[in-house]
Motif scaffolding. Structure first.
Motif, PDB file in Angstrom:
ATOM      1  N   GLY A 123      18.193  10.255  55.227  1.00 14.92           N
ATOM      2  CA  GLY A 123      19.055   9.122  54.645  1.00 14.92           C
ATOM      3  C   GLY A 123      18.295   7.944  54.446  1.00 14.92           C
ATOM      4  N   LEU A 124      17.118   7.789  55.146  1.00 15.35           N
ATOM      5  CA  LEU A 124      16.254   6.659  54.910  1.00 15.35           C
ATOM      6  C   LEU A 124      15.386   6.954  53.566  1.00 15.35           C
ATOM      7  CD1 LEU A 124      14.989   4.131  56.047  1.00 15.35           C
ATOM      8  CD2 LEU A 124      13.052   5.594  57.046  1.00 15.35           C
ATOM      9  N   GLY A 125      14.819   7.963  53.118  1.00 16.01           N
ATOM     10  CA  GLY A 125      14.602   8.279  51.863  1.00 16.01           C
ATOM     11  C   GLY A 125      13.392   8.043  51.678  1.00 16.01           C
ATOM     12  N   ASP A 126      12.537   7.814  52.615  1.00 16.82           N
ATOM     13  CA  ASP A 126      11.224   7.226  52.501  1.00 16.82           C
ATOM     14  C   ASP A 126      10.295   8.006  53.563  1.00 16.82           C
ATOM     15  OD1 ASP A 126       8.644   6.065  52.569  1.00 16.82           O
ATOM     16  OD2 ASP A 126       9.394   4.126  52.003  1.00 16.82           O
ATOM     17  N   PRO A 127       9.964   9.133  53.389  1.00 18.68           N
ATOM     18  CA  PRO A 127       9.106  10.102  54.643  1.00 18.68           C
ATOM     19  C   PRO A 127       8.046   9.374  55.041  1.00 18.68           C
ATOM     20  CG  PRO A 127       9.747  11.446  52.706  1.00 18.68           C
ATOM     21  CD  PRO A 127       9.850  10.235  52.063  1.00 18.68           C
ATOM     22  N   ALA A 128       7.392   8.522  54.060  1.00 18.20           N
ATOM     23  CA  ALA A 128       6.048   8.096  54.817  1.00 18.20           C
ATOM     24  C   ALA A 128       6.600   6.904  55.698  1.00 18.20           C
ATOM     25  CB  ALA A 128       5.152   7.583  53.754  1.00 18.20           C
ATOM     26  N   LEU A 129       7.410   6.172  55.110  1.00 14.25           N
ATOM     27  CA  LEU A 129       7.876   5.080  56.165  1.00 14.25           C
ATOM     28  C   LEU A 129       8.447   5.413  57.616  1.00 14.25           C
ATOM     29  CD1 LEU A 129       8.305   1.956  56.844  1.00 14.25           C
ATOM     30  CD2 LEU A 129      10.470   2.149  55.496  1.00 14.25           C
ATOM     31  N   ALA A 130       9.361   6.652  57.399  1.00 11.71           N
ATOM     32  CA  ALA A 130       9.936   7.173  58.409  1.00 11.71           C
ATOM     33  C   ALA A 130       8.878   7.553  59.387  1.00 11.71           C
ATOM     34  CB  ALA A 130      10.694   8.491  58.091  1.00 11.71           C
ATOM     35  N   GLU A 131       7.748   8.276  59.038  1.00 10.39           N
ATOM     36  CA  GLU A 131       6.680   8.516  60.000  1.00 10.39           C
ATOM     37  C   GLU A 131       6.090   7.236  60.544  1.00 10.39           C
ATOM     38  OE1 GLU A 131       6.190  11.586  61.187  1.00 10.39           O
ATOM     39  OE2 GLU A 131       7.743  12.070  60.144  1.00 10.39           O
ATOM     40  N   LEU A 132       5.861   6.308  59.909  1.00  7.13           N
ATOM     41  CA  LEU A 132       5.502   4.930  60.405  1.00  7.13           C
ATOM     42  C   LEU A 132       6.236   4.383  61.559  1.00  7.13           C
ATOM     43  CD1 LEU A 132       3.933   3.005  57.298  1.00  7.13           C
ATOM     44  CD2 LEU A 132       2.499   4.108  59.224  1.00  7.13           C
ATOM     45  N   VAL A 133       7.491   4.584  61.326  1.00  2.98           N
ATOM     46  CA  VAL A 133       8.282   4.059  62.320  1.00  2.98           C
ATOM     47  C   VAL A 133       8.413   5.113  63.669  1.00  2.98           C
ATOM     48  CG1 VAL A 133      10.995   4.127  62.672  1.00  2.98           C
ATOM     49  CG2 VAL A 133       9.920   3.066  60.619  1.00  2.98           C
ATOM     50  N   VAL A 134       8.315   6.366  63.625  1.00  2.00           N
ATOM     51  CA  VAL A 134       8.338   6.863  64.732  1.00  2.00           C
ATOM     52  C   VAL A 134       7.102   7.088  65.114  1.00  2.00           C
ATOM     53  CG1 VAL A 134      10.087   8.536  63.955  1.00  2.00           C
ATOM     54  CG2 VAL A 134       7.866   9.269  63.387  1.00  2.00           C
ATOM     55  N   LEU A 135       5.854   6.780  64.506  1.00  3.72           N
ATOM     56  CA  LEU A 135       4.655   6.912  65.150  1.00  3.72           C
ATOM     57  C   LEU A 135       4.573   5.368  66.177  1.00  3.72           C
ATOM     58  CD1 LEU A 135       2.111   7.877  62.420  1.00  3.72           C
ATOM     59  CD2 LEU A 135       2.532   8.892  64.628  1.00  3.72           C
ATOM     60  N   ARG A 136       5.315   4.133  65.588  1.00  2.00           N
ATOM     61  CA  ARG A 136       5.076   3.177  66.334  1.00  2.00           C
ATOM     62  C   ARG A 136       6.021   3.285  67.601  1.00  2.00           C
ATOM     63  NH1 ARG A 136       2.447  -0.123  68.683  1.00  2.00           N
ATOM     64  NH2 ARG A 136       3.239  -2.272  68.957  1.00  2.00           N
TER      65      ARG A 136
END
Length: 148
Positions: A26-39
């Motif tokens: 739903g976020l639609g941005d896999p790279a951003l999703a990974e930055l979020v989960v990493l942080r």
């Protein structure tokens, strides 16, 4: 040292995975999703999650500079754009909950960059990774068990 379970109920794991997958989609941005989960995983000190999501981020082409600077994203200059910074600020506010709530300015900053559905998915993703972090940290699951 207390013996901790390495098991996780299959139904629970499946449900948690489904929430994570739906939020990422739903976020639609896999790279951003990974930055979020990493942080969030950095803040929660989840070595297993960091190991896993660093591998996923690299698979998605997230740059090494962003991965290297993630822990200091606020001071990283133009390494992160404003949308990424808003998502990371919201991630920190939801993960740490220092003030017992997410400050309005942090939420409003994210809302300026994400429409209603994407913002809801971003919040869901942050909540989902915090759940995973806590499950893995509580059981002291070491890094290295994830294979892409």
């Amino acid at each position: 040292m207390t013996v901790r379970t390495k098991r996780l109920d299959a139904g629970l794991a499946q449900a948690m995975s489904a929430v994570s997958a739906a939020a990422k989609k739903g976020l639609g941005d896999p790279a951003l999703a990974e930055l979020v989960v990493l942080r969030a995983s950095q803040l929660n000190r989840c070595a297993f999650c960091l190991d896993m999501h660093l591998a996923v981020a690299r698979e998605l082409g997230v740059g090494e500079r962003q991965l290297d600077m993630l822990a200091a994203w606020e001071e990283a200059g133009d390494v992160f754009d404003e949308r990424e910074r808003a998502a990371l600020a919201l991630t920190e506010a939801i993960t740490v909950l220092t003030d017992r709530f997410v400050p309005d300015d942090v939420y409003d900053r994210a809302a300026a960059h994400f429409d209603g559905p994407r913002l809801a998915h971003l919040v869901g993703l942050i909540v989902a990774i915090n759940n995973w972090n806590r499950v893995m940290v509580a059981r002291r699951i070491p890094p290295g068990g994830y294979t892409p």
